[in-house]
Design a protein around this motif. Structure first.
Motif, PDB file in Angstrom:
ATOM      1  N   TRP A 113      16.048 -20.241  34.403  1.00  0.00           N
ATOM      2  CA  TRP A 113      16.574 -21.361  35.178  1.00  0.00           C
ATOM      3  C   TRP A 113      16.168 -22.739  34.686  1.00  0.00           C
ATOM      4  O   TRP A 113      16.837 -23.714  34.992  1.00  0.00           O
ATOM      5  CB  TRP A 113      16.129 -21.231  36.641  1.00  0.00           C
ATOM      6  CG  TRP A 113      16.747 -20.073  37.331  1.00  0.00           C
ATOM      7  CD1 TRP A 113      16.209 -18.832  37.478  1.00  0.00           C
ATOM      8  CD2 TRP A 113      18.025 -20.026  37.961  1.00  0.00           C
ATOM      9  NE1 TRP A 113      17.078 -18.018  38.159  1.00  0.00           N
ATOM     10  CE2 TRP A 113      18.195 -18.744  38.465  1.00  0.00           C
ATOM     11  CE3 TRP A 113      19.050 -20.956  38.129  1.00  0.00           C
ATOM     12  CZ2 TRP A 113      19.339 -18.346  39.138  1.00  0.00           C
ATOM     13  CZ3 TRP A 113      20.189 -20.566  38.803  1.00  0.00           C
ATOM     14  CH2 TRP A 113      20.324 -19.272  39.300  1.00  0.00           C
ATOM     15  N   PHE A 119      19.758 -21.772  30.556  1.00  0.00           N
ATOM     16  CA  PHE A 119      20.411 -21.965  31.842  1.00  0.00           C
ATOM     17  C   PHE A 119      21.907 -22.216  31.666  1.00  0.00           C
ATOM     18  O   PHE A 119      22.751 -21.571  32.299  1.00  0.00           O
ATOM     19  CB  PHE A 119      19.757 -23.128  32.595  1.00  0.00           C
ATOM     20  CG  PHE A 119      20.458 -23.491  33.866  1.00  0.00           C
ATOM     21  CD1 PHE A 119      21.073 -24.726  34.021  1.00  0.00           C
ATOM     22  CD2 PHE A 119      20.534 -22.586  34.906  1.00  0.00           C
ATOM     23  CE1 PHE A 119      21.735 -25.048  35.197  1.00  0.00           C
ATOM     24  CE2 PHE A 119      21.198 -22.894  36.082  1.00  0.00           C
ATOM     25  CZ  PHE A 119      21.797 -24.132  36.222  1.00  0.00           C
ATOM     26  N   THR A 123      22.773 -18.251  32.311  1.00  0.00           N
ATOM     27  CA  THR A 123      22.584 -18.125  33.766  1.00  0.00           C
ATOM     28  C   THR A 123      23.701 -18.791  34.542  1.00  0.00           C
ATOM     29  O   THR A 123      24.371 -18.166  35.370  1.00  0.00           O
ATOM     30  CB  THR A 123      21.242 -18.753  34.174  1.00  0.00           C
ATOM     31  OG1 THR A 123      20.240 -18.346  33.263  1.00  0.00           O
ATOM     32  CG2 THR A 123      20.858 -18.343  35.562  1.00  0.00           C
ATOM     33  N   ARG A 124      23.894 -20.091  34.267  1.00  0.00           N
ATOM     34  CA  ARG A 124      24.901 -20.809  35.060  1.00  0.00           C
ATOM     35  C   ARG A 124      26.279 -20.240  34.816  1.00  0.00           C
ATOM     36  O   ARG A 124      27.075 -20.084  35.737  1.00  0.00           O
ATOM     37  CB  ARG A 124      24.867 -22.299  34.723  1.00  0.00           C
ATOM     38  CG  ARG A 124      25.726 -23.114  35.666  1.00  0.00           C
ATOM     39  CD  ARG A 124      25.576 -24.584  35.446  1.00  0.00           C
ATOM     40  NE  ARG A 124      26.087 -24.990  34.150  1.00  0.00           N
ATOM     41  CZ  ARG A 124      26.033 -26.245  33.702  1.00  0.00           C
ATOM     42  NH1 ARG A 124      25.483 -27.167  34.451  1.00  0.00           N
ATOM     43  NH2 ARG A 124      26.491 -26.557  32.525  1.00  0.00           N
ATOM     44  N   HIS A 144      19.771 -23.675  41.003  1.00  0.00           N
ATOM     45  CA  HIS A 144      18.978 -24.278  39.938  1.00  0.00           C
ATOM     46  C   HIS A 144      17.881 -25.171  40.508  1.00  0.00           C
ATOM     47  O   HIS A 144      16.715 -25.090  40.115  1.00  0.00           O
ATOM     48  CB  HIS A 144      19.928 -25.090  39.036  1.00  0.00           C
ATOM     49  CG  HIS A 144      19.266 -25.686  37.840  1.00  0.00           C
ATOM     50  ND1 HIS A 144      19.650 -26.871  37.284  1.00  0.00           N
ATOM     51  CD2 HIS A 144      18.231 -25.262  37.097  1.00  0.00           C
ATOM     52  CE1 HIS A 144      18.887 -27.147  36.243  1.00  0.00           C
ATOM     53  NE2 HIS A 144      18.023 -26.178  36.100  1.00  0.00           N
ATOM     54  N   ASN A 148      13.797 -24.561  40.318  1.00  0.00           N
ATOM     55  CA  ASN A 148      12.924 -25.569  39.708  1.00  0.00           C
ATOM     56  C   ASN A 148      11.778 -25.914  40.647  1.00  0.00           C
ATOM     57  O   ASN A 148      10.621 -25.998  40.254  1.00  0.00           O
ATOM     58  CB  ASN A 148      13.715 -26.858  39.429  1.00  0.00           C
ATOM     59  CG  ASN A 148      14.223 -26.892  38.017  1.00  0.00           C
ATOM     60  OD1 ASN A 148      13.529 -26.477  37.106  1.00  0.00           O
ATOM     61  ND2 ASN A 148      15.423 -27.365  37.839  1.00  0.00           N
TER      62      ASN A 148
END
Lengths: 327, 203
Positions: A113, A119, A123-124, A144, A148
């Motif tokens: 992430w 990311f 992931t995204r 996200h 974080n």
């Protein structure tokens, strides 16, 4: 026999039954303990009873979301994979689970992430492709930010340090954790004896995504692959307890695909036809309305056709007059 | 070293405990252990790989459960926070700064508890977790004098630190201390270390 309880988890991909660590832990434990759960694999967390995944809806209408709570609940229902453990082994389990949560989990969060290339590329993209339309624009960003913040709080700092130092520190901790797990596992099939227990479920849940999901920044994966007993442990569990998930696309898809290779995983977008049709319709609708509104196109109403209103004597009169004039 | 100088150095390090050796300041347990190891003093050299893995795992268990439980009881239990923790935390500062800082710290700790999944726990559940952790430690210790038999290691130091603090700190209820005391081998472990390593100086 009580009715099976409902478990909601993230969908699977990359050869895994689910892409989320917590979901994998719960699924693995349920398989080890032989718990009859009705598993719903979804890609929309809003459809889960608690709004997040994993979620277990019990027969007493309670919803549990933390893997440790779900495992404790299953144990109370007599589905106990830790039954054969001695007191010392139970204590060791608890200790190693803490080790994984303190040392390995922050690195996993970072690698999926926080690292920008991972990311954006993996992931995204995965979440945006798999979630239904309006959510896919909003939820990945929200997840996200949540991850974080979670990483920052886990490390107990005010601000995340500059990326390189953070990455080095996290990698060092994660590599040490994996080495320790590898030393503890040795040449055995599972951590305690011949049958798996909750520690095996936690280790599998955390390591299987590292093994299977290909990230551009793959330091963690390379380190895990160098520890043969750990990667063998994960593959073994996948083979024994989740045999139907493989790199091939699920058998439900009607359109036959050519022999799947690892690179095809990126093209496996669900509802592709529907999305294409929808985007074509929206584009055409937008173009037509723009044309009509700016006057590029004008639609004449003097057409005869099946859709005309029955009482059309009045509009016909001027025509008949014109026709008479022409004659 | 005078108190003022100590306070100055502690601000530089940012975290306690710390040791000040020559020009260097090293803070927190992990780095201090590494520092002393680099100087040639290590307690865990005689352990084999599997034992070292177990030692590190148990140290994380203590950090994960005992430390988090201590933070929870100090900041998330309203009675303790109001009577003991907030006044103590805000004592060096003048009003209204003391209020602001205390509430800010409380808010920060509560956010952390939510992030690690302890936000929804009740005090009773936290006491249960502490009992579970103590049970694991008690089973690991068994009848041995130290966790890895004859020699104390970093794990013994960490466990002693936490348990001694729990047993000797005054809180609004004695439930936590009672729970720890119910494990007799842990209690005698703490007494033994206190007598062997700390009472020598004062006698």
């Amino acid at each position: 026999m009580a009715a099976p309880e409902h478990l909601f988890v993230w969908e699977g991909d990359f050869g895994l039954p689910s892409v989320s660590t917590d979901c994998l832990t719960v699924l693995a434990y349920a398989q080890f303990a032989g718990a009859p759960l009705k598993v719903h694999k979804i890609s929309n967390p809003w459809r889960s009873p608690s709004g997040s995944l994993p979620a277990l809806k019990t027969n007493q209408n309670e919803t549990l979301t933390r893997p440790s709570d779900i495992i404790i609940h299953l144990r109370k229902q007599k589905f106990n994979a830790d039954y054969d453990l001695s007191a010392k082994e139970g204590a060791d389990s608890l200790a190693f689970i803490s080790l994984i949560e303190e040392k390995l989990l922050p690195a996993l969060i970072y690698w999926s992430w926080v690292d920008s290339k991972n990311f954006v590329d993996v992931t995204r993209r995965w979440f945006a492709d798999h979630m239904p339309f309006p959510l896919s624009l909003v939820l990945p960003g929200r997840m996200h930010r949540y991850q974080n913040e979670r990483l920052r709080l886990l490390r107990g700092e005010d601000l995340l340090e500059p990326e390189e130092n953070l990455e080095k520190e996290l990698f060092r901790d994660a590599a040490e954790c994996m080495n320790l797990l590898s030393q503890r596992l040795g040449q055995h099939k599972f951590f305690f004896g011949e049958s798996p227990c909750s520690l095996d479920a936690f280790v599998f849940g955390h390591l299987a995504p590292v093994l299977k999901i290909k990230f551009p920044n793959s330091k963690l994966q390379q380190h895990l692959q160098s520890l043969e007993n750990l990667s063998g442990f994960c593959s073994n569990i996948l083979q024994l307890y989740f045999p139907r998930t493989g790199p091939a696309p699920p058998p439900m898809r009607p359109s036959p695909r050519p022999a799947p290779s690892a690179s095809d995983d990126g093209d496996h977008v669900p509802h592709k036809r529907r999305k294409q049709l929808l985007s074509v319709l929206v584009a055409m609708g937008a173009m037509l309305s723009y044309a009509v509104l700016t006057g590029l196109l004008s639609i004449s109403l003097h057409q005869r056709g099946a859709l005309e209103e029955p009482p059309d004597e009045e509009p016909e009169e001027p025509e008949t007059h014109e026709q008479e004039h022409e004659r | 070293m005078s108190l003022a100088a100590e306070a100055f150095v502690s601000q530089m390090a940012g975290k306690i405990p710390f040791i000040h050796v020559g020009n260097q300041v090293v803070s927190e347990l992990g780095p201090i252990v590494q520092f002393t190891k680099a100087k040639g003093h290590s307690l865990s050299d005689s352990l084999d790989d599997v034992q070292r893995a177990e030692m590190k795992a148990y140290m994380e268990l203590v950090n994960n459960m005992l430390l988090t439980a201590e933070l929870y009881i100090q900041w998330c239990d309203d009675a303790t926070a109001a009577e003991i923790t907030r006044p103590r935390y805000s004592s060096p500062y003048s009003w209204p700064l003391c209020l602001v800082l205390a509430y800010q710290k409380q808010w920060e700790v509560r956010k952390k508890m939510n992030a690690i999944g302890w936000g929804g726990k009740s005090l009773e559940q936290v006491y249960e977790d502490v009992s579970q952790c103590c049970q694991a430690l008690s089973q690991r210790l068994g009848t041995q004098p130290y966790f890895f038999n004859k020699q104390p290691t970093e794990l013994d130091a960490l466990v002693f630190g936490h348990l001694f603090t729990i047993l000797t700190t005054r809180l609004t209820s004695t439930e936590l201390a009672e729970r720890v005391k119910s494990y007799s081998n842990l209690l005698s472990f703490c007494r033994r270390i206190e007598q062997t390593y700390f009472e020598d100086k004062s006698s």
